[in-house]
Design a protein around this motif. Structure first.
Motif, PDB file in Angstrom:
ATOM      1  N   ASP A  86      42.466  64.730  -5.888  1.00 32.43           N
ATOM      2  CA  ASP A  86      41.793  64.689  -4.836  1.00 32.43           C
ATOM      3  C   ASP A  86      40.639  63.739  -4.891  1.00 32.43           C
ATOM      4  OD1 ASP A  86      40.489  63.614  -2.405  1.00 32.43           O
ATOM      5  OD2 ASP A  86      40.825  66.290  -1.487  1.00 32.43           O
ATOM      6  N   VAL A  87      39.569  64.844  -6.326  1.00 32.48           N
ATOM      7  CA  VAL A  87      38.924  63.663  -6.427  1.00 32.48           C
ATOM      8  C   VAL A  87      39.379  62.848  -7.793  1.00 32.48           C
ATOM      9  CG1 VAL A  87      38.264  65.656  -8.485  1.00 32.48           C
ATOM     10  CG2 VAL A  87      36.490  64.704  -7.799  1.00 32.48           C
ATOM     11  N   LEU A  88      39.615  62.744  -8.489  1.00 33.32           N
ATOM     12  CA  LEU A  88      40.158  61.369  -9.716  1.00 33.32           C
ATOM     13  C   LEU A  88      40.888  60.475  -8.601  1.00 33.32           C
ATOM     14  CD1 LEU A  88      42.659  63.014 -12.496  1.00 33.32           C
ATOM     15  CD2 LEU A  88      40.068  62.476 -12.230  1.00 33.32           C
ATOM     16  N   ALA A  89      41.263  60.546  -7.006  1.00 31.46           N
ATOM     17  CA  ALA A  89      41.599  59.603  -6.683  1.00 31.46           C
ATOM     18  C   ALA A  89      39.863  58.409  -5.631  1.00 31.46           C
ATOM     19  CB  ALA A  89      42.822  59.730  -5.302  1.00 31.46           C
ATOM     20  N   ARG A  90      39.697  59.854  -5.826  1.00 33.80           N
ATOM     21  CA  ARG A  90      38.353  59.409  -4.643  1.00 33.80           C
ATOM     22  C   ARG A  90      37.399  58.400  -5.744  1.00 33.80           C
ATOM     23  NH1 ARG A  90      37.141  61.977  -0.369  1.00 33.80           N
ATOM     24  NH2 ARG A  90      38.559  63.089   0.830  1.00 33.80           N
ATOM     25  N   VAL A  92      38.475  56.491  -8.016  1.00 31.34           N
ATOM     26  CA  VAL A  92      39.226  55.267  -8.471  1.00 31.34           C
ATOM     27  C   VAL A  92      38.703  54.514  -6.980  1.00 31.34           C
ATOM     28  CG1 VAL A  92      41.537  54.290  -8.504  1.00 31.34           C
ATOM     29  CG2 VAL A  92      40.945  56.625  -9.646  1.00 31.34           C
ATOM     30  N   ALA A  93      38.926  55.340  -5.845  1.00 34.72           N
ATOM     31  CA  ALA A  93      38.799  54.161  -4.563  1.00 34.72           C
ATOM     32  C   ALA A  93      37.414  53.824  -4.640  1.00 34.72           C
ATOM     33  CB  ALA A  93      39.183  54.967  -3.200  1.00 34.72           C
ATOM     34  N   ASP A  94      36.256  54.422  -5.074  1.00 37.78           N
ATOM     35  CA  ASP A  94      35.078  54.017  -5.052  1.00 37.78           C
ATOM     36  C   ASP A  94      34.915  52.773  -6.289  1.00 37.78           C
ATOM     37  OD1 ASP A  94      34.417  55.679  -3.019  1.00 37.78           O
ATOM     38  OD2 ASP A  94      33.732  57.361  -4.783  1.00 37.78           O
ATOM     39  N   LEU A  95      36.051  53.064  -7.308  1.00 34.09           N
ATOM     40  CA  LEU A  95      34.726  51.894  -8.281  1.00 34.09           C
ATOM     41  C   LEU A  95      35.157  50.326  -7.268  1.00 34.09           C
ATOM     42  CD1 LEU A  95      37.783  52.071 -10.887  1.00 34.09           C
ATOM     43  CD2 LEU A  95      35.429  52.396 -11.881  1.00 34.09           C
ATOM     44  N   GLU A  96      36.213  50.084  -6.920  1.00 32.52           N
ATOM     45  CA  GLU A  96      35.860  48.624  -5.954  1.00 32.52           C
ATOM     46  C   GLU A  96      34.345  48.063  -5.257  1.00 32.52           C
ATOM     47  OE1 GLU A  96      39.811  47.484  -4.680  1.00 32.52           O
ATOM     48  OE2 GLU A  96      38.731  48.364  -3.735  1.00 32.52           O
ATOM     49  N   ASP A  97      33.558  49.188  -4.901  1.00 34.23           N
ATOM     50  CA  ASP A  97      31.910  49.563  -4.127  1.00 34.23           C
ATOM     51  C   ASP A  97      30.679  49.398  -5.518  1.00 34.23           C
ATOM     52  OD1 ASP A  97      33.265  48.675  -1.516  1.00 34.23           O
ATOM     53  OD2 ASP A  97      33.163  50.492  -0.857  1.00 34.23           O
ATOM     54  N   PHE A  98      31.616  50.919  -6.121  1.00 34.54           N
ATOM     55  CA  PHE A  98      30.455  51.026  -7.451  1.00 34.54           C
ATOM     56  C   PHE A  98      30.655  50.639  -8.128  1.00 34.54           C
ATOM     57  CE2 PHE A  98      30.084  53.154  -3.684  1.00 34.54           C
ATOM     58  CZ  PHE A  98      28.185  52.947  -2.527  1.00 34.54           C
ATOM     59  N   GLY A  99      31.688  50.220  -8.636  1.00 30.02           N
ATOM     60  CA  GLY A  99      32.018  49.818 -10.366  1.00 30.02           C
ATOM     61  C   GLY A  99      31.025  48.942 -11.455  1.00 30.02           C
ATOM     62  N   VAL A 100      30.019  48.886 -10.650  1.00 30.03           N
ATOM     63  CA  VAL A 100      28.728  48.454 -11.417  1.00 30.03           C
ATOM     64  C   VAL A 100      27.978  49.395 -11.716  1.00 30.03           C
ATOM     65  CG1 VAL A 100      27.576  47.816  -9.386  1.00 30.03           C
ATOM     66  CG2 VAL A 100      27.660  46.882 -11.190  1.00 30.03           C
ATOM     67  N   ALA A 101      27.617  50.354 -11.283  1.00 37.83           N
ATOM     68  CA  ALA A 101      26.594  51.500 -11.512  1.00 37.83           C
ATOM     69  C   ALA A 101      27.526  52.583 -12.936  1.00 37.83           C
ATOM     70  CB  ALA A 101      26.729  52.367 -10.064  1.00 37.83           C
ATOM     71  N   LEU A 102      28.625  51.804 -13.022  1.00 36.35           N
ATOM     72  CA  LEU A 102      28.942  52.487 -13.818  1.00 36.35           C
ATOM     73  C   LEU A 102      28.372  52.633 -15.384  1.00 36.35           C
ATOM     74  CD1 LEU A 102      32.830  52.883 -13.836  1.00 36.35           C
ATOM     75  CD2 LEU A 102      31.647  54.700 -12.964  1.00 36.35           C
ATOM     76  N   THR A 103      27.951  50.757 -15.105  1.00 36.82           N
ATOM     77  CA  THR A 103      27.154  50.385 -16.914  1.00 36.82           C
ATOM     78  C   THR A 103      26.147  49.809 -16.773  1.00 36.82           C
ATOM     79  OG1 THR A 103      28.996  49.030 -16.400  1.00 36.82           O
ATOM     80  CG2 THR A 103      29.934  50.729 -18.042  1.00 36.82           C
ATOM     81  N   ASP A 104      25.214  49.730 -15.618  1.00 38.64           N
ATOM     82  CA  ASP A 104      24.290  48.733 -15.693  1.00 38.64           C
ATOM     83  C   ASP A 104      23.107  49.480 -16.076  1.00 38.64           C
ATOM     84  OD1 ASP A 104      22.358  47.141 -13.998  1.00 38.64           O
ATOM     85  OD2 ASP A 104      23.632  46.294 -14.233  1.00 38.64           O
ATOM     86  N   PRO A 105      22.580  48.840 -16.763  1.00 40.86           N
ATOM     87  CA  PRO A 105      21.487  49.760 -17.295  1.00 40.86           C
ATOM     88  C   PRO A 105      19.840  49.743 -16.676  1.00 40.86           C
ATOM     89  CG  PRO A 105      22.024  47.463 -18.726  1.00 40.86           C
ATOM     90  CD  PRO A 105      22.837  47.514 -17.566  1.00 40.86           C
ATOM     91  N   THR A 106      20.179  49.078 -15.659  1.00 46.45           N
ATOM     92  CA  THR A 106      18.881  49.496 -14.687  1.00 46.45           C
ATOM     93  C   THR A 106      19.564  50.608 -14.184  1.00 46.45           C
ATOM     94  OG1 THR A 106      18.402  47.144 -13.984  1.00 46.45           O
ATOM     95  CG2 THR A 106      18.115  48.588 -12.346  1.00 46.45           C
ATOM     96  N   VAL A 107      20.663  50.720 -13.481  1.00 46.65           N
ATOM     97  CA  VAL A 107      21.447  52.015 -12.597  1.00 46.65           C
ATOM     98  C   VAL A 107      21.103  53.267 -14.223  1.00 46.65           C
ATOM     99  CG1 VAL A 107      23.376  52.981 -11.819  1.00 46.65           C
ATOM    100  CG2 VAL A 107      22.796  50.370 -11.529  1.00 46.65           C
ATOM    101  N   VAL A 108      21.820  53.345 -15.400  1.00 52.45           N
ATOM    102  CA  VAL A 108      21.753  54.080 -16.491  1.00 52.45           C
ATOM    103  C   VAL A 108      20.746  54.608 -16.739  1.00 52.45           C
ATOM    104  CG1 VAL A 108      23.254  54.681 -18.565  1.00 52.45           C
ATOM    105  CG2 VAL A 108      24.678  53.198 -16.963  1.00 52.45           C
ATOM    106  N   ASN A 109      19.965  53.481 -16.690  1.00 54.03           N
ATOM    107  CA  ASN A 109      18.346  54.224 -17.629  1.00 54.03           C
ATOM    108  C   ASN A 109      17.124  54.522 -16.805  1.00 54.03           C
ATOM    109  OD1 ASN A 109      19.712  53.934 -20.503  1.00 54.03           O
ATOM    110  ND2 ASN A 109      19.037  51.578 -20.023  1.00 54.03           N
TER     111      ASN A 109
END
Length: 186
Positions: A86-90, A92-109
């Protein structure tokens, strides 16, 4: 939906596919003027910080909706596996909306976002540790490594989707099988 929310949704999706998009491009994607975007967000960093906070909100919601804490506490292999699925599916589904948050320096740092991120990661890792104890996941690696592996798979899916290397409909199954079954031939 408020104008602020419209801008955020458009920015989240645009920045996932075009990480260097300007505020003017974000405004165009939202169907508003650049001045409207700046009324809600003084600068790009403020906008990205808000996207990061929303991403963490969604992460927290996914952990709760998947029953991660309850599954981990149950020690029941079937329930733990269902929670993992369930959590893995969720995620993956969130990637379209929040994929940028995975690696953007402003977010990550951002220290404020990092503190919350570590707390959520600890909740997620507790599920992996419970899965190891129940024999659902391999126990010869640290549970935190498993968490980092999921993160890496999500970055890989985001990049593979952008490159056109995989179909959107296959993303969830690819993450699930790679994480839960591995890449070794059987």
């Amino acid at each position: 939906m408020s104008t602020r929310d419209t801008v955020l949704v458009a920015a989240q999706r645009l920045l996932t596919t075009q990480p260097t998009a300007s505020m003017a491009e974000i405004a165009a994607a939202a169907g508003v003027g650049r001045a409207t975007v700046h009324r809600h967000f003084a600068n790009r960093e403020e906008l990205l910080h808000e996207i990061g906070a929303r991403s963490l909100d969604r992460w927290a919601e996914s952990l709760v909706a998947a029953g991660v804490a309850e599954a981990a506490a149950s020690a029941d292999p079937a329930r733990i596996r269902a929670g993992l699925d369930d959590v893995l599916a969720r995620f993956v589904a969130d990637l379209e909306d929040f994929g940028v948050a995975l690696t953007d320096p402003t977010v990550v740092n951002s220290p404020a976002l990092q503190e919350r991120c570590q707390a959520l990661f600890a909740e997620e890792v507790a599920l992996y540790a419970a899965a190891q104890a129940a024999g659902v996941l391999r126990a010869d690696v640290p549970a935190r490594w498993l968490g980092h592996s999921v993160y890496g798979l999500l970055v890989a899916v985001r990049d593979a989707l952008l490159a056109g290397d995989i179909a959107r409909r296959d993303a969830e199954a690819l993450v699930r099988s790679t994480f839960l079954d591995g890449g070794a031939a059987r």
